[in-house]
Each structure stands twice: as C-alpha cells, then as structure tokens.
Design a protein around this motif. Structure first.
Motif, PDB file in Angstrom:
ATOM      1  N   ALA A  72      56.450  68.147  44.704  1.00  0.00           N
ATOM      2  CA  ALA A  72      57.156  68.540  45.931  1.00  0.00           C
ATOM      3  C   ALA A  72      56.183  68.649  47.094  1.00  0.00           C
ATOM      4  O   ALA A  72      56.474  68.225  48.212  1.00  0.00           O
ATOM      5  N   GLN A  73      54.997  69.207  46.816  1.00  0.00           N
ATOM      6  CA  GLN A  73      53.991  69.349  47.874  1.00  0.00           C
ATOM      7  C   GLN A  73      53.524  67.986  48.367  1.00  0.00           C
ATOM      8  O   GLN A  73      53.345  67.777  49.576  1.00  0.00           O
ATOM      9  N   ASN A  74      53.349  67.047  47.433  1.00  0.00           N
ATOM     10  CA  ASN A  74      52.953  65.694  47.829  1.00  0.00           C
ATOM     11  C   ASN A  74      54.017  65.043  48.695  1.00  0.00           C
ATOM     12  O   ASN A  74      53.710  64.358  49.674  1.00  0.00           O
ATOM     13  N   GLN A  75      55.286  65.252  48.332  1.00  0.00           N
ATOM     14  CA  GLN A  75      56.384  64.696  49.127  1.00  0.00           C
ATOM     15  C   GLN A  75      56.434  65.352  50.497  1.00  0.00           C
ATOM     16  O   GLN A  75      56.676  64.685  51.503  1.00  0.00           O
ATOM     17  N   ILE A  76      56.185  66.680  50.526  1.00  0.00           N
ATOM     18  CA  ILE A  76      56.172  67.391  51.805  1.00  0.00           C
ATOM     19  C   ILE A  76      55.062  66.833  52.697  1.00  0.00           C
ATOM     20  O   ILE A  76      55.243  66.602  53.897  1.00  0.00           O
ATOM     21  N   THR A  77      53.898  66.617  52.100  1.00  0.00           N
ATOM     22  CA  THR A  77      52.771  66.053  52.854  1.00  0.00           C
ATOM     23  C   THR A  77      53.131  64.687  53.425  1.00  0.00           C
ATOM     24  O   THR A  77      52.824  64.371  54.579  1.00  0.00           O
ATOM     25  N   LYS A  78      53.814  63.875  52.599  1.00  0.00           N
ATOM     26  CA  LYS A  78      54.227  62.548  53.044  1.00  0.00           C
ATOM     27  C   LYS A  78      55.239  62.656  54.181  1.00  0.00           C
ATOM     28  O   LYS A  78      55.146  61.939  55.182  1.00  0.00           O
ATOM     29  N   VAL A  79      56.207  63.574  54.027  1.00  0.00           N
ATOM     30  CA  VAL A  79      57.222  63.772  55.079  1.00  0.00           C
ATOM     31  C   VAL A  79      56.559  64.273  56.354  1.00  0.00           C
ATOM     32  O   VAL A  79      56.906  63.845  57.463  1.00  0.00           O
ATOM     33  N   HIS A  80      55.582  65.204  56.199  1.00  0.00           N
ATOM     34  CA  HIS A  80      54.854  65.699  57.375  1.00  0.00           C
ATOM     35  C   HIS A  80      54.181  64.548  58.102  1.00  0.00           C
ATOM     36  O   HIS A  80      54.213  64.473  59.339  1.00  0.00           O
ATOM     37  N   SER A  81      53.556  63.656  57.323  1.00  0.00           N
ATOM     38  CA  SER A  81      52.860  62.512  57.909  1.00  0.00           C
ATOM     39  C   SER A  81      53.841  61.610  58.649  1.00  0.00           C
ATOM     40  O   SER A  81      53.582  61.181  59.782  1.00  0.00           O
ATOM     41  N   GLU A  82      54.995  61.332  58.009  1.00  0.00           N
ATOM     42  CA  GLU A  82      56.015  60.494  58.646  1.00  0.00           C
ATOM     43  C   GLU A  82      56.555  61.160  59.906  1.00  0.00           C
ATOM     44  O   GLU A  82      56.791  60.509  60.929  1.00  0.00           O
TER      45      GLU A  82
END
Length: 396
Positions: free
Chosen positions: A54-64
């Motif tokens: 979930a944290q990795n996905q959050i990081t990816k969403v933050h980047s996007e």
C-alpha cells in the motif's frame, strides 16, 4: 538397612513420576506457544507486506499527483499566456477600430474636397459650354496692350495651375484613402483571425485543465483509499505485535525464565546519545510531507544522521522493520502496558531484531530520515496500553 532404602526409593520413584509429567507439560506448553508465535509472525509478515504494498502504491500515486500538479501549473501558465495574448489582440483590435474610424473621417473629408473640386471644374465646363469655347491663344491675342497681355498670361497660368492642382489633389486623396482603407481592413481581418485562433487555444487549454482537475481528484480519492488500507495494516501489525509479546511472556512464564521487565514507574532514559532539540511536539499539526492535519503521536528530536538511538528502558523488541510513514521503526515492550517506539531510523540502522532483550541505555539504532520525513531526526513515542501519550513527562 534394606527396609530403610526401600521407602527412600519408593519416594524417589513417586517424585520422579510427578516431575516428569510436569516437565512434559512445560515442554508441551512451550511448543504450543512457539507454534502460535510462528503463526503470528507469518500473519504479521503478511500484514507488513500488505502495508508495504500500500505504501509503494501511495508513493506511486504521490509521484503521479505531483507530476499532474506540475502539468497543471504548465497548463495554467499557458492559459495565462493565452489570456495575455487575447488582451493584446483586443487592444490591437481597438487600435485598428480607432484607425478605421479616423480613416473614415479622413475619407469623408477627402471625398468632400474632391466633390468641391469637381463642382468647380463642372462650373467652368458649363460656363465654357454656354459661352462657347475660347482657346488660351484667343484670350492672349485679344489683349489690348502688352501689359494686358501679361495680365492675361498670368491669369491663364493661374487657371492652368489651379486645374492641375485640383486634378493632382483629387487623385492623391483618392489613392491615399483607398490604400489606407485596404491596409486597415487587411490588418483588422488578420487580427480577427488571430483572435479566433487564440480563442480556440484558450478553449483547448481549459478542456485540458478540466481533465487534469478530474485526474487529480481521482488520484486524491485513490490516495485516500490506499492510506486507509495502510492505516488498517499498521493497526493489525500493532495488534499482532501485542499478541506476540503476550505469547512471549507466557513462554517465559512456562519455562520459568526471568522476566526482562523491571519498569515500575518513574522517568525513562533519554532515547539519544546526546541531548537534542524538540523539532515537533506532541500536538495536532500539519504533516510536513503530506500537508494534511494529523495528531502527532510523539515528539521529534533533531539529531545528525547516525546518532545513537538508545533503549529508554529494559524490555524486549516486539517490532523492528519498516512501518509506513515511520520508515524504519522499532517498538520495545517494557511490561505493564508500557511501550516505546523509535521512528525514521536510517537505512541499515536497526541493530536489534524481534525477540531480543534490551537494556536501558543500550544502542538499538541510528538516527535517519526514512519514511515521511524532511530531515534527520528521531520520532520518539511512549504508548500506554497501545495509546500514544506525551513522552516529555517520562523523560529526564
């Protein structure tokens, strides 16, 4: 003598039969607890993996989201540039309109002058028609004297020059006004075309801006869902750590091992090798990374990277791994419901593992800036029955 030995042997036999089952019971209990601990570790590992995903996905969403925000800024700059261009075009249109109005007035005045000159020429032609055509030579030859001849010659030259001026002025006025009118109309048409193009660009940019806003809203919604998953995973991992600590305590009791817990109240040891300033207190605050309001569950102590992090009290390690916003994270169990937690530890900076017994003041980690952090510091928490409480009163 034999009679005395027999009761002794019987007694030893009875005692042996009592001791062996108890030892077997203790071993059975320990094995059972070990199985439960193994199952809990597996569940905790699964929960931790889920939290990390979930944290990795959050990081990816933050980047996007950050990239989309940058794209939005670029679009807004383009919209502002287009609006500025439209303003300039409108000013040009106003200027051209003023020029056209002035040209119209000049045209009317020129046409009036041409009309006046035409009337003069027409009057002369009518006069000549009515009185008959008289050539310039006839006028000169009719002079009665040389002086009269000169006067007539001068008068004729004046008439001829006037006629030439009338014709030249008329032609100049007509040509100038027509040319200016054509040029102005061409310029106006060009500006209208540019205005239409700029208007289309603005409409296109507004459409793109709307698309970006929708995307940001979608990403924000996705981010919220992932954060909820992350928080729930963190809660479950904490619960599993609690259960693991309880099982370890039962295991120690079953094996009659000495408890590592000696805390019965009072001050805790300082969690760093050096005194450090509090850079963020135990208060409601705006998260410096996410920009959202949150209850800060501990205090932040600013210290250089690698500064020794020390156990605040005797206890056992019940968590030593990555934990969402905390980054590298350690939780120590000190007994009687008291936990201390240490966050944002540097990479490769965790020096203990789950199950280790630690002493008050023992080096357990190094200061870092992992997780949601903007600089090197220790995030230190005190939890009573898992509930975060202000750490300051517990420190020396």
């Amino acid at each position: 003598m034999k009679k005395k030995i027999l009761p002794v042997l019987l007694s030893l036999g009875i005692a042996g039969t009592l001791v062996i089952p108890y030892a077997g019971y203790a071993a059975s209990t320990t094995d059972k607890i070990d199985q439960q601990l193994s199952q809990l570790k597996k569940k905790k590992s699964e929960m931790l993996q889920k939290a990390n995903d979930a944290q990795n996905q959050i990081t990816k969403v933050h980047s996007e989201k950050d990239q989309t925000t940058k794209d939005m800024k670029t679009l807004l700059d383009q919209v502002n540039a287009a609006s500025k261009k439209l303003t300039e075009l409108n000013n040009q249109i106003d200027q051209v309109s003023d020029t056209l109005e002035q040209s119209g007035k000049q045209l009317d005045e020129a046409e009036a002058r041409v009309e006046t000159r035409d009337q003069m020429l027409k009057s002369r032609l009518r006069l000549m028609y009515m009185n008959g055509f008289v050539s310039y030579m006839d006028v000169l030859m009719s002079a009665t004297s040389f002086s009269d001849f000169l006067n007539r010659l001068e008068a004729l030259q004046s008439i001829v020059n006037q006629d030439k001026e009338i014709l030249v002025s008329n032609k100049k006025d007509r040509d100038t006004v027509e040319q200016k009118k054509v040029e102005t109309e061409q310029q106006l048409e060009k500006v209208k075309i540019l205005y239409t193009q700029a208007d289309a660009v603005r409409d296109d940019l507004q459409v793109k801006e709307k698309e970006k806003e929708v995307k940001i809203a979608s990403l924000s919604k996705q981010e919220k869902v992932l954060e909820d998953i992350s928080e729930e995973s963190e809660r479950q991992v904490t619960q599993l750590a609690k259960q693991e600590a309880e099982l370890q305590e039962k295991k120690r009791a079953a094996s009659k091992a000495k408890s590592p817990f000696t805390y019965s109240g009072g001050k805790l040891g300082y969690p760093l090798a050096v005194q450090a300033p509090i850079t963020s207190d135990f208060v409601n605050r705006i998260n410096p990374v996410t920009g959202k309001s949150e209850n800060h569950k501990g205090i932040d102590l600013g210290a250089p990277k690698g500064t020794e992090i020390r156990a605040a009290e005797n206890g056992t390690v019940i968590y030593a791994s990555w934990m969402n916003g905390y980054g590298n994270y350690i939780i120590l169990n000190h007994g009687n419901g008291l936990w201390t937690a240490y966050g944002h530890i540097m990479n490769d900076g965790i020096y203990v593992k789950v199950g280790d017994t630690v002493k008050r003041g023992q080096k357990i980690a190094g200061v870092g800036s992992t997780g949601q952090s903007t600089g090197n510091h220790l995030h230190f928490e005190v939890r009573i029955n898992e509930v975060p409480t202000d750490p300051k009163p517990y420190l020396r």
